[in-house]
Scaffold this active site. Structure first.
Site, PDB file in Angstrom:
ATOM      1  N   GLU A 407      20.807  57.710  52.253  1.00  0.00           N
ATOM      2  CA  GLU A 407      21.560  57.105  53.355  1.00  0.00           C
ATOM      3  C   GLU A 407      23.041  57.014  52.988  1.00  0.00           C
ATOM      4  OE1 GLU A 407      19.290  53.511  53.722  1.00  0.00           O
ATOM      5  OE2 GLU A 407      17.496  54.680  54.169  1.00  0.00           O
ATOM      6  N   GLU A 452      13.400  55.286  54.339  1.00  0.00           N
ATOM      7  CA  GLU A 452      13.249  55.509  52.899  1.00  0.00           C
ATOM      8  C   GLU A 452      12.068  56.410  52.566  1.00  0.00           C
ATOM      9  OE1 GLU A 452      14.152  52.715  54.329  1.00  0.00           O
ATOM     10  OE2 GLU A 452      16.117  52.355  53.423  1.00  0.00           O
ATOM     11  N   GLN A 474      19.464  53.212  48.831  1.00  0.00           N
ATOM     12  CA  GLN A 474      20.727  52.477  48.902  1.00  0.00           C
ATOM     13  C   GLN A 474      20.661  51.109  48.221  1.00  0.00           C
ATOM     14  OE1 GLN A 474      22.453  51.547  52.994  1.00  0.00           O
ATOM     15  NE2 GLN A 474      23.573  53.386  52.385  1.00  0.00           N
ATOM     16  N   HIS A 522      19.872  41.638  48.872  1.00  0.00           N
ATOM     17  CA  HIS A 522      20.810  42.528  48.177  1.00  0.00           C
ATOM     18  C   HIS A 522      20.846  42.187  46.697  1.00  0.00           C
ATOM     19  CE1 HIS A 522      22.110  42.844  52.377  1.00  0.00           C
ATOM     20  NE2 HIS A 522      22.469  44.071  52.056  1.00  0.00           N
TER      21      HIS A 522
END
Ligand code: TPP
Length: 722
Positions: A407, A452, A474, A522
């Protein structure tokens, strides 16, 4: 099609043409269909006698499959079949004995050496890729396979064998007009990967032939409860470039015509096609299922009337192609063939018991034996992000088989914009792939859809053909849609095919927290989920130089590698290094001692290396505790010898990592130290890791959840005082 119907058999009409087939060819197709059914029947008997351990049949699908094979080229086109495709495999040239060797789990089973269930096809000779049990994993692999064929057609020089890396072991064959076949039951079209594959096949106009074998049921679930409107091909009309055929898959001639039109579309470069054939399933889902529990008698009777073998037999007799005596003769000869194959399979050797561990990894080339070269040390110190980017660039210059996708990894999908030299381009959300598309072009560096599984599934198909996909996920937090491919496919290909196929792809993943605000989605780690998957090497560098040397080893090696790049370390001041040159490699399984010490060993990796170093320096300075810091660098394989040597010296050990404590990577290391080095220890093996929760957004909470330098100091002091 090779014919086994012998001259002198009463084939009456040779003149007439049936969908491009002669009478003799039709009779041969009947023979293949009957052969397929008789192998199923024989397996069912063997299962009841407990001589085999599983059975799933092709019954009812034979006509469609024989028609498909007749329109394709064995050993030229590529095949991603599913478990019902016995008749296709026979028609492509797989022998009945080979099929029965798999059923008994024999060492000589050419598809898997006794490792996979019956009907899990695979043949290098016939370009039949190893197939597995999870429904739907074949689609994206087939897409990747088609892309690889196209790539090698455009870059034929990339197919050259080169000694010294994985290319030495990958024979590449490709043909200008090859196509890739992928098949499925209608129920499996509910899997997301089916739709992900259609996206890419349609968008890239790939030479892919889908065959949907619609027997109306997915185990006990009827198609109308599975597929909106109860008809998968009707749903697909909006896909650009996709040619669609729907046919009665129990009628050989209708199937022939439908597949032929579809193959013409694909082979002439117009994009993918999908043949939706309606078939029957007379033998329940498998021998573990009894369809009488959920299907009415009337429905089953109606199906039985459409049996493709009975239909074709009737047709052959009515057309005067075979008379009753010829049919009987053919049946007798097939039965004798099945009997002989069965006799051979039943006395075949089973695999050596010690062979179970073979081919988890390549036996031809180990990343542990990669040379440890000295870095060149050219110029100023560079960040980890810089050196990874440089390594990718150098390797792409050296090896034309490398393709990079994921990505946002391209500089700019609208490549015409790149003519404007002032347009900087994206090159990854962390800029790790910046400039690569500009240098190597859009065929080698491109953006994937936001999916993914699409990334990893295609990488499997490409790597199987000899490309080296170096793909990017990513954020580790979003790796989970690819989990089926990462767990059940990529690392398992070599083992399950008994070294017939392999997929040495590299999956680069941005991982980790300490981001101040990275929060739940994240900041995740979770490396132990992948170190717990045999067949996958896992690398987790702590600094720029190691990242460059280990990534090069990962790219050149003959196995799949998960390459974990800590986001916080991408541009960290700690561990920057000058450019080490284009040949700098580090072998896997070699820990690095950052600091020698005599009182305590800290075993760690990734972002807790620098924190452990700070703790060690502080404790030396303030308390005179001498700490040895050992950075594992690669987590599978890992350097237990280095751990043992250090613990033998210090007698105390603390394992530190960023991921959660419970069931984390440190648990295995601690357990092994406990059992193998017990008599060297003066204190219990200790562990320090994140709290057993996800990482919170609020920075104060993040600090408390992730292990900090102060925590490491406290843990070391406690251990020193024990
Ligand atoms: C991912 C996954 N989920 C569930 C299963 C169990 N399973 C095996 S076959 C099957 C039904 C498949 O139906 P369909 O695609 O229509 O093919 P058919 O067997 O009818 O030919 C299921 C649910 C599996 N193998 N893989």
């Amino acid at each position: 099609m090779a014919s086994k119907v012998m001259p002198g058999d009463p084939v009456i009409s040779e003149e007439k043409n049936y969908e491009g087939l002669s009478a003799r060819q039709l009779a041969e197709m009947y023979r293949l269909m009957y052969l397929s059914r008789r192998i199923d029947d024989r397996e069912i008997m063997l299962k009841r006698q407990q001589k085999i351990f599983f059975q799933i049949s092709c019954a009812g699908h034979e006509a469609l499959l024989v028609a498909a094979a007749a329109n394709l080229r064995s050993g030229y086109d590529w095949f991603f079949p599913y478990y019902r495709d016995r008749a296709l495999c026979l028609a492509l040239g797989v022998t009945p004995e080979a099929q029965l060797l798999q059923a008994v789990g024999a060492a000589g089973d050419p598809a898997s050496g006794g490792r996979q269930m019956p009907s899990h096809w695979g043949s290098r000779e016939h370009n039949i890729f190893t197939c597995s049990s999870p429904t739907g994993t074949q689609f994206l692999q087939a897409v990747g396979c088609a892309e690889a064929g196209r790539y090698f057609n455009h870059h034929p020089e990339a197919a050259t064998k080169v000694p010294g890396d994985y290319r030495e072991f990958k024979d590449v064959e490709h043909h200008e007009d090859e196509i890739v076949y992928v098949s499925t039951g209608e129920g499996t079209t509910s899997q997301g990967e089916f739709w992900e594959s259609l996206n890419t096949a349609s968008n890239r106009k790939l030479p892919l032939l889908y065959l949907v074998e619609d027997n109306g049921y997915a185990i006990s679930v009827p198609v109308k409860y599975q597929t909106p409107g109860g008809n998968i091909s009707q749903l697909l009309h909006g896909f650009p470039n996709l040619h669609i055929e729907e046919c009665d898959g129990t009628d050989l001639l209708e199937s022939m015509a439908a597949v032929r039109r579809a193959v013409e579309h694909v082979r002439s470069g117009n994009g993918p096609a999908l043949v939706h054939g309606h078939v029957i399933r007379p033998y329940s889902h498998s021998l573990s299922d009894d369809e009488k529990l959920y299907r009415s008698e009337a429905e089953r009777k109606h199906d039985a009337e459409r049996d493709p073998i009975a239909r074709l037999q009737k047709f052959l007799v009515n057309e005067g192609i075979l008379d009753a005596a010829a049919v009987q003769k053919l049946h007798r000869s097939v039965d004798a063939e099945v009997q002989a194959a069965c006799d051979a399979a039943l006395i075949a050797d089973i695999p050596e018991l010690s062979s179970y561990s073979r081919y988890v990894y390549s036996e031809k080339m180990s990343p542990k034996s990669m040379p440890e070269t000295a870095p060149l040390s050219e110029g100023n110190d560079r960040t980890m992000a810089d050196l990874i980017n440089t390594c990718l660039r150098d390797e792409m210059r050296r090896d034309e088989r490398i393709v990079i996708f994921g990505e946002d990894v391209a500089d700019c999908s609208n490549e015409e914009y790149l003519q404007d030299k002032k347009l900087k381009g994206k090159g990854g959300v962390f800029k790790l792939t910046a400039g690569l598309q500009r240098e190597f072009g859009s065929e080698r560096v491109f953006n994937s859809p936001l999916a993914e599984a699409n990334i990893v599934g295609r990488a499997v198909g490409m790597a199987a053909r000899g490309l080296k996909p170096v793909v990017e996920i990513q954020f580790f937090d979003y790796i989970w849609p690819a989990m089926q491919q990462l767990r059940n496919e990529l690392p398992l290909i070599r083992w399950r095919s008994n070294d017939t196929f392999s997929c040495p792809a590299v999956v680069r993943v941005a991982i980790g927290g300490y981001l101040t605000g990275g929060a739940v989605y994240h900041s995740q780690c979770g490396e132990s989920i992948f170190t717990h998957t045999p067949g996958m090497h896992v690398v987790f560098p702590s600094n720029a130089l190691d990242a460059a040397g280990l990534l090069r080893t990962a790219i050149r090696c003959d196995d799949p590698v998960m390459f974990l790049e800590h986001k916080r370390l991408y541009r960290e001041a700690f561990g920057r290094a000058p450019y080490p040159g284009p040949e700098y490699t580090i072998p896997f399984g070699k820990a690095r001692i950052w600091r020698e010490g005599t009182d305590i060993t800290v075993v760690t990796y990734g972002a807790t290396v620098s924190r452990s170093m700070q703790a060690a320096q502080r404790l030396e300075r303030e308390h005179g505790i001498s700490v040895e810091v050992l950075d594992l660098r690669t987590l599978n394989p890992y350097d237990f010898e280095a751990i043992a040597a250090s613990v033998t010296k210090t007698s105390r050990v603390l394992v530190v990592h960023e991921d959660m404590l419970s069931w984390g990577y440190g648990a295995e290391i601690a357990a092994r130290i406990g059992s193998e080095l017990f008599d060297k220890l003066d204190a219990p093996v200790s562990r320090l890791a994140a709290k057993d929760t996800f990482v919170a957004y609020q920075p104060a909470l993040e600090d408390v959840i992730l292990p900090q330098t102060d925590d490491i100091c406290a843990a070391i002091q406690k251990l020193a005082a024990y």
